[in-house]
Design a protein around this motif. Structure first.
Motif, short mmCIF file in Angstrom:
data_model
loop_
_atom_site.label_atom_id
_atom_site.label_comp_id
_atom_site.label_asym_id
_atom_site.label_seq_id
_atom_site.Cartn_x
_atom_site.Cartn_y
_atom_site.Cartn_z
N HIS A 3 127.36 65.68 36.10
CA HIS A 3 128.27 65.39 36.89
C HIS A 3 129.66 66.42 36.17
O HIS A 3 128.97 67.19 35.78
CB HIS A 3 129.09 64.22 35.03
CG HIS A 3 128.34 63.14 35.32
ND1 HIS A 3 128.48 61.65 36.07
CD2 HIS A 3 127.65 62.32 34.15
CE1 HIS A 3 128.16 60.67 36.19
NE2 HIS A 3 127.25 61.35 34.82
N GLU A 8 136.12 64.72 34.02
CA GLU A 8 135.86 64.03 33.41
C GLU A 8 136.62 62.97 32.82
O GLU A 8 138.47 63.40 32.29
CB GLU A 8 134.99 64.25 32.37
CG GLU A 8 134.64 62.89 31.55
CD GLU A 8 133.64 63.37 30.21
OE1 GLU A 8 133.15 62.81 28.99
OE2 GLU A 8 133.59 65.08 29.72
N THR A 88 130.52 57.68 38.14
CA THR A 88 129.81 56.53 37.42
C THR A 88 131.05 56.25 35.87
O THR A 88 132.19 56.90 35.66
CB THR A 88 128.78 57.40 36.71
OG1 THR A 88 129.02 58.48 35.95
CG2 THR A 88 128.21 57.26 38.05
N VAL A 90 130.09 56.31 31.75
CA VAL A 90 129.30 55.90 30.98
C VAL A 90 129.57 55.96 30.19
O VAL A 90 130.82 56.55 29.33
CB VAL A 90 129.11 57.88 31.36
CG1 VAL A 90 127.78 58.46 30.75
CG2 VAL A 90 128.56 58.41 32.15
N SER A 95 124.89 54.33 32.37
CA SER A 95 125.29 54.28 33.23
C SER A 95 125.65 53.65 34.45
O SER A 95 124.65 53.04 34.62
CB SER A 95 124.92 56.17 33.62
OG SER A 95 125.80 55.89 34.61
#
Length: 181
Positions: A3, A8, A88, A90, A95
């Motif tokens: 990732h 994020e 995704t 998570v 996940s």
């Protein structure tokens, strides 16, 4: 999965919701102990009622307090969203690819009375992400709408559109979508 840490989006507990949850659970436990203590002094005609109420509700409030303690950890991240075509969601244990999401919503757990994020996938699996009642409903809907919705499959988008357009809280807060219906 690899990732991009720069992309994020960390979903953290709300300070207000932590305080509210803590006031209810820790405060409720303290009130139960106070009632039991006052009841055993037998200084009132209601002493037996104090003891009874304290003894009945103390296990419930203690259970809720202990169950919710992980939500009070400093720096706690409930889950992370990595937006993108291969994005995704998570959490500590799971996940889920954004394109595999069939439905996502906040659901109340019957035993803990806390809201959890429930994710149903296209392969009919259901995942639960604990929020410890520290995630504001509005924040949840806003983040999902902004970072997950664009990458959902068309059927899931239709379900999400219906959910957002019929949600009373979002209507009352005049929620404006970044991604139109």
């Amino acid at each position: 999965m690899n990732h991009n840490p720069e992309a994020e989006v960390k979903i953290k507990p709300s300070t207000f919701m932590r305080a509210w949850s803590g006031l209810f659970t820790i405060g409720g436990t303290a009130v139960c102990l106070f009632l039991i203590f006052q009841g055993f002094q037998f200084s009132s005609a209601y002493s037996i009622l104090y003891i009874g109420a304290g003894v009945i509700f103390l296990p419930i409030m203690s259970y809720l307090t202990v169950w919710g303690l992980p939500g009070f950890l400093p720096g706690k991240v409930l889950f992370s969203i990595y937006p993108g075509e291969n994005g995704t969601i998570v959490s500590k244990k799971i996940s889920i690819k954004l394109s595999d999401i069939q439905d996502i919503d906040l659901e109340r757990n019957r035993f803990t009375l806390y809201n959890n994020v429930a994710v149903k996938t296209t392969n009919r699996k259901k995942y639960v992400i604990k929020t410890y009642n520290a995630l504001n409903d509005f924040t949840f809907y806003e983040r999902i709408d902004e970072f997950v919705y664009p990458y959902m499959n068309p059927e899931a988008k239709k379900t999400w559109d219906h959910k957002v357009s019929n949600h009373d809280l979002l209507k009352s807060l005049k929620f404006e979508r970044k991604h139109g219906l």
